[in-house]
Design an enzyme around this catalytic site. Structure first.
Site, PDB file in Angstrom:
ATOM      1  N   GLY A  88       0.819  -1.218   0.000  1.00 57.06           N
ATOM      2  CA  GLY A  88       0.000   0.000   0.000  1.00 57.06           C
ATOM      3  C   GLY A  88       0.846   1.258   0.000  1.00 57.06           C
ATOM      4  N   CYS A  89       1.921   1.224   0.747  1.00 55.78           N
ATOM      5  CA  CYS A  89       2.809   2.385   0.838  1.00 55.78           C
ATOM      6  C   CYS A  89       3.514   2.621  -0.495  1.00 55.78           C
ATOM      7  CB  CYS A  89       3.816   2.175   1.959  1.00 55.78           C
ATOM      8  SG  CYS A  89       2.998   1.871   3.538  1.00 55.78           S
ATOM      9  N   THR A  90       3.834   1.534  -1.181  1.00 60.72           N
ATOM     10  CA  THR A  90       4.468   1.653  -2.489  1.00 60.72           C
ATOM     11  C   THR A  90       3.493   2.272  -3.490  1.00 60.72           C
ATOM     12  OG1 THR A  90       5.926  -0.211  -2.025  1.00 60.72           O
ATOM     13  CG2 THR A  90       5.610   0.365  -4.341  1.00 60.72           C
TER      14      THR A  90
END
Length: 195
Positions: A88-90
């Site tokens: 998700g952070c990517t």
């Protein structure tokens, strides 16, 4: 004349003192003050309309970045993500990366933010070719002030904030938002377009 009768509870709170002649004089009972009401203006988290905190944090290379130095000359988007190099952070980071030229053309800068160390931020930035800096906030100094720390501490809500050029005032605060919605909403505000 006898002193007025007092309850044993109150009598226990009154200390006796001697006057200059050695006569015992009961000291006045202590005044019980109410706790002052909580001052709502001292809320520890930034709200829309508040000025960006005057905080300096290290980036992925350990270089100190002072937030107010950026907002003096440019608008600023800070996006927070739970953990570097996770799916998700990517997605969130790459969304800001892919829109970075248009964001810069609108006179804004972008910073990523998490509890991760500078070393972890460096690996994340290098792997994903992010053109912007990633702030390391392992103690949560900025994360807490922005209101993104989850109850219990040590974890954060995926979020973003937008700060105005020149004044550093917060114009957008989005807490607990999905990765792609974060990018779309921030980009729409910056470019005055529909999300």
């Amino acid at each position: 004349m006898d002193a007025p009768r007092r309850s044993s509870r109150l009598a226990a709170k009154i200390a006796n003192v001697l006057d200059s002649k050695g006569t015992i004089i009961p000291e006045a009972a202590p005044v019980m003050l109410k706790k002052p009401a909580k001052d709502e203006s001292v809320d520890s988290t930034i709200q829309v309309g508040d000025v960006i905190p005057d905080i300096t944090l290290p980036d992925e290379d350990g270089t100190s970045i002072r937030l107010r130095d950026i907002t003096a000359n440019k608008g600023l988007v800070i996006f927070a993500y739970p953990k570097a190099s996770t799916p998700g952070c990517t997605k969130q980071g790459c969304g800001f990366r892919d829109n970075y030229p248009k964001i810069q053309a609108s006179d804004y800068e972008v910073l990523g933010l998490s509890f991760d160390t500078s070393k972890a931020q460096k690996a994340f930035k290098d792997k994903q070719n992010f053109p912007y800096h990633l702030l390391s906030d392992p103690k949560g100094e900025l994360i807490k002030k922005l209101g993104a720390e989850k109850p219990g501490g040590g974890k954060l809500f995926r979020s973003h904030w937008i700060f105005e050029k020149g004044t550093g005032k917060c114009i957008v605060k989005e807490i607990d938002i999905s990765p792609l919605v974060s990018v779309d909403k921030a980009f729409a505000v910056i470019t005055d377009s529909e999300p």
